[in-house]
Design a protein around this motif. Structure first.
Motif, PDB file in Angstrom:
ATOM      1  N   UNK A  21       0.870  -1.430   0.020  1.00  0.00           N
ATOM      2  CA  UNK A  21       0.027  -0.056  -0.129  1.00  0.00           C
ATOM      3  C   UNK A  21       0.971   1.374   0.109  1.00  0.00           C
ATOM      4  N   UNK A  22       0.423   1.996  -1.054  1.00  0.00           N
ATOM      5  CA  UNK A  22       1.182   3.587  -0.831  1.00  0.00           C
ATOM      6  C   UNK A  22       0.352   4.405  -1.547  1.00  0.00           C
ATOM      7  N   UNK A  23       0.519   5.830  -1.767  1.00  0.00           N
ATOM      8  CA  UNK A  23      -0.343   6.652  -2.036  1.00  0.00           C
ATOM      9  C   UNK A  23      -1.557   6.887  -1.358  1.00  0.00           C
ATOM     10  N   UNK A  24      -1.196   6.572   0.096  1.00  0.00           N
ATOM     11  CA  UNK A  24      -2.472   6.630   0.945  1.00  0.00           C
ATOM     12  C   UNK A  24      -2.050   7.401   2.145  1.00  0.00           C
ATOM     13  N   UNK A  25      -3.074   8.563   2.155  1.00  0.00           N
ATOM     14  CA  UNK A  25      -2.743   9.471   3.234  1.00  0.00           C
ATOM     15  C   UNK A  25      -3.211   8.899   4.628  1.00  0.00           C
ATOM     16  N   UNK A  26      -4.048   7.899   4.741  1.00  0.00           N
ATOM     17  CA  UNK A  26      -4.322   7.425   6.098  1.00  0.00           C
ATOM     18  C   UNK A  26      -3.183   6.486   6.544  1.00  0.00           C
ATOM     19  N   UNK A  27      -2.307   6.125   5.894  1.00  0.00           N
ATOM     20  CA  UNK A  27      -1.124   5.346   6.244  1.00  0.00           C
ATOM     21  C   UNK A  27      -0.075   6.226   6.954  1.00  0.00           C
ATOM     22  N   UNK A  28      -0.704   6.634   8.113  1.00  0.00           N
ATOM     23  CA  UNK A  28       0.181   7.426   9.165  1.00  0.00           C
ATOM     24  C   UNK A  28       0.258   6.451  10.318  1.00  0.00           C
ATOM     25  N   UNK A  29       1.258   6.684  11.076  1.00  0.00           N
ATOM     26  CA  UNK A  29       1.615   6.105  12.298  1.00  0.00           C
ATOM     27  C   UNK A  29       2.473   7.118  13.225  1.00  0.00           C
ATOM     28  N   UNK A  30       2.243   6.979  14.625  1.00  0.00           N
ATOM     29  CA  UNK A  30       2.881   7.884  15.746  1.00  0.00           C
ATOM     30  C   UNK A  30       3.473   6.859  16.826  1.00  0.00           C
ATOM     31  N   UNK A  47       4.628   8.061  -0.546  1.00  0.00           N
ATOM     32  CA  UNK A  47       4.523   6.951   0.426  1.00  0.00           C
ATOM     33  C   UNK A  47       4.684   7.478   1.790  1.00  0.00           C
ATOM     34  N   UNK A  48       4.579   6.862   2.698  1.00  0.00           N
ATOM     35  CA  UNK A  48       4.949   6.906   4.140  1.00  0.00           C
ATOM     36  C   UNK A  48       5.608   5.499   4.446  1.00  0.00           C
ATOM     37  N   UNK A  49       6.994   5.670   5.005  1.00  0.00           N
ATOM     38  CA  UNK A  49       7.884   4.752   5.126  1.00  0.00           C
ATOM     39  C   UNK A  49       8.378   4.785   6.528  1.00  0.00           C
ATOM     40  N   UNK A  50       8.389   3.423   7.310  1.00  0.00           N
ATOM     41  CA  UNK A  50       8.715   3.275   8.834  1.00  0.00           C
ATOM     42  C   UNK A  50      10.022   3.844   8.701  1.00  0.00           C
ATOM     43  N   UNK A  51      10.248   4.578   9.939  1.00  0.00           N
ATOM     44  CA  UNK A  51      11.555   5.317  10.145  1.00  0.00           C
ATOM     45  C   UNK A  51      12.160   5.096  11.536  1.00  0.00           C
ATOM     46  N   UNK A  52      13.079   5.746  11.858  1.00  0.00           N
ATOM     47  CA  UNK A  52      13.563   5.697  13.294  1.00  0.00           C
ATOM     48  C   UNK A  52      14.318   7.086  13.418  1.00  0.00           C
ATOM     49  N   UNK A  53      14.793   7.207  14.743  1.00  0.00           N
ATOM     50  CA  UNK A  53      15.317   8.753  14.956  1.00  0.00           C
ATOM     51  C   UNK A  53      16.459   9.324  14.031  1.00  0.00           C
ATOM     52  N   UNK A  54      17.243   8.425  13.739  1.00  0.00           N
ATOM     53  CA  UNK A  54      18.229   8.878  12.913  1.00  0.00           C
ATOM     54  C   UNK A  54      17.703   9.007  11.377  1.00  0.00           C
ATOM     55  N   UNK A  55      18.462   9.684  10.354  1.00  0.00           N
ATOM     56  CA  UNK A  55      18.101   9.580   9.011  1.00  0.00           C
ATOM     57  C   UNK A  55      18.309   8.488   8.497  1.00  0.00           C
ATOM     58  N   UNK A  56      17.569   7.865   7.659  1.00  0.00           N
ATOM     59  CA  UNK A  56      17.888   6.796   6.595  1.00  0.00           C
ATOM     60  C   UNK A  56      17.625   7.138   5.032  1.00  0.00           C
ATOM     61  N   UNK A  57      18.014   6.338   4.378  1.00  0.00           N
ATOM     62  CA  UNK A  57      18.230   6.369   2.869  1.00  0.00           C
ATOM     63  C   UNK A  57      17.453   5.142   2.431  1.00  0.00           C
ATOM     64  N   UNK A  58      16.585   5.434   1.627  1.00  0.00           N
ATOM     65  CA  UNK A  58      15.880   4.399   0.931  1.00  0.00           C
ATOM     66  C   UNK A  58      15.927   4.412  -0.486  1.00  0.00           C
TER      67      UNK A  58
END
Length: 525
Positions: A360-369, A449-460
């Protein structure tokens, strides 16, 4: 020791430090008058008190049972009781927390006049000797004189007093936790406490540390900084009564307290403004809500003691006393379905993307906190709050050129998509390489897209292909590197329509072959 703090001067502190309590029977009841100017009155400490009883700010010593009912404020736990009921010293109590790590002395070589006796309960006298020494100051001893203004004199314990505390540590630690204090550590790397006893023959340069792990002592240079845990001497006049024995054990073992965990979401990050979830229509849903999941980890355990989920804040737990780490997660889900369409949330150690082959991408509901909070649960603590921030990063692919064909679908192929995260440690567990999704061109925006991340900067990294309406490949960028910042929005701008990177013998069909594809990266956060 009971005292009244009348002045901030050194001399007045000496007077208050050694002030005594004179108990007088008036009308059949005990009252206390202090031998200093600003008198406070205290309840008579019970000569029937037990180890594990609680010393309160009003001077009273009460059982755990009575403390739960009383609404008093605790400052220390009784760790030693004098068996001689005729002795003026009734016992000793250890404070609920450390003072800051400090050095024994700020100058060496200087002997500061402590007794150096490893068997005496003379921390009170030692601390005053450290305080009055004119040749060297004691950063460790000085703060205890200002610790408490309700009438008790605190001091740094002697070697023997610390040994006694260590011997009863496993009994008093649960009670310290239950009333919101900091337990005495058992870790070999974090268990060393300053005593107020200098080393005989080396008293100008060394003093004794005591291990809360084993009770052993270690002579140590006095300028080093280590933990300091104050104690209090409990005095009384002759008064006969009885304690309640082991009743507090029974209450403590079965004790639970309700704790409300309030959750707030920070939506101030760029691109993470409030979204009207009632307008989400993905998969036909018309009613969406923010679902909260909260896991409570006891002490330093990595397996949750309890996990709760709710569409409302606060989330309520019923927990035994102790130190906890609360880890929270929030995402959008349909009200009729308690499961997220985007994330597997049943295991916070391995929170996994739900879709791989129908990604799933292109989806504004795909948010997480997510959020994290250390909190000590006691029966006096009723709530805590976790401030949650985005745990995903957003990106957009934007074309800066124009197409000489009618764009159809856009294919995005990931080479290293973050697929799983350990929420407890906040790190990416795994990445997927065989994941793709289809998008369509909207204006110059190709995909997001919204991609899982962490505190440090990552590259996809991903590959982008653009097809015309006849499903012919018309443009391709073999490798787009997308730097991502948690809670931020990365916009990749480039000549996507007029770039065709070839590796399979295809001809360009009039499209520019540009092996040196250049893009502009904009990161907002």
């Amino acid at each position: 020791m009971y005292k009244t703090q009348c002045s901030n001067s050194k001399k007045m502190k000496f007077l208050t430090f050694f002030s005594t309590v004179c108990m007088t029977v008036i009308g059949g009841s005990m009252s206390a008058c202090l031998s200093s100017c600003d008198c406070h009155h205290f309840d008579e400490p019970d000569p029937g008190m037990s180890v594990g009883d609680i010393l309160c700010t009003d001077g009273s010593v009460v059982s755990f049972t009575d403390y739960v009912k009383s609404g008093r404020e605790a400052v220390a736990i009784v760790y030693n009781v004098n068996d001689n009921i005729d002795d003026e010293i009734r016992g000793y109590a250890v404070y609920l927390g450390d003072i800051s790590d400090e050095a024994f002395s700020d100058s060496i070589p200087v002997s500061q006049g402590t007794s150096k006796d490893l068997t005496k309960m003379d921390g009170n006298e030692n601390t005053y000797a450290l305080y009055k020494c004119d040749k060297a100051g004691s950063p460790m001893a000085l703060p205890v004189f200002d610790l408490w203004t309700f009438g008790q004199s605190a001091y740094i314990p002697s070697v023997e007093q610390l040994r006694q505390i260590q011997s009863i540590k496993n009994f008093i630690n649960p009670r310290i936790e239950a009333i919101g204090g900091d337990i005495l550590p058992d870790s070999p790397d974090d268990c060393w406490y300053w005593s107020s006893t200098e080393v005989e023959g080396q008293d100008d340069v060394k003093a004794w540390l005591v291990s809360m792990h084993s009770g052993i002592i270690q002579e140590t240079p006095k300028e080093q900084k280590h933990h300091c845990r104050p104690v209090v001497t409990i005095y009384r006049h002759n008064n006969q009564s009885s304690g309640d024995g082991n009743l507090d054990d029974e209450i403590l073992n079965g004790f639970r307290t309700d704790l409300d965990v309030y959750l707030s979401i920070d939506k101030t990050f760029s691109g993470y403004r409030d979204i009207d979830s009632t307008k989400f229509t993905t998969r036909g849903s018309t009613a969406w809500g923010i679902r909260y999941c909260v896991a409570a980890y006891r002490r330093d355990e990595t397996t949750p003691y309890d996990v709760k989920s709710s569409y409302e804040s606060p989330v309520r737990f019923s927990l035994p006393p102790g130190k906890y780490t609360f880890v929270s997660w929030a995402d959008h889900t349909p009200y009729y379905d308690d499961k997220s369409w985007y994330f597997h949330t049943d295991d916070f150690a391995d929170l996994l993307l739900r879709h791989k082959y129908d990604y799933e991408a292109n989806d504004e509901a795909k948010l997480a906190y997510s959020g994290r909070k250390e909190h000590r649960v006691s029966f006096t603590s009723t709530n805590t709050q976790i401030d949650m921030k985005p745990h995903v990063a957003k990106y957009k692919l934007v074309a800066t050129d124009s197409a000489d064909f009618t764009p159809g679908k856009v294919m995005v192929y990931y080479q290293d998509l973050p697929a799983s995260v350990n929420l407890y440690h906040d790190r990416i567990n795994a990445k997927w390489s065989d994941v793709s999704y289809i998008s369509s061109v909207t204006g110059n925006t190709l995909a997001f897209d919204h991609v899982l991340a962490e505190d440090t900067e990552i590259t996809v990294k991903c590959c982008v292909e653009i097809y015309d309406t006849n499903n012919n490949l018309r443009a391709r960028v073999r490798k787009v590197e997308i730097p991502l910042v948690n809670g931020g929005v990365t916009t990749i701008r480039g000549n996507f329509f007029t770039t065709l990177h070839l590796d399979d013998g295809m001809t360009g069909g009039g499209i520019t072959i540009d092996p040196n594809f250049e893009e502009t990266v904009e990161i907002e956060y």
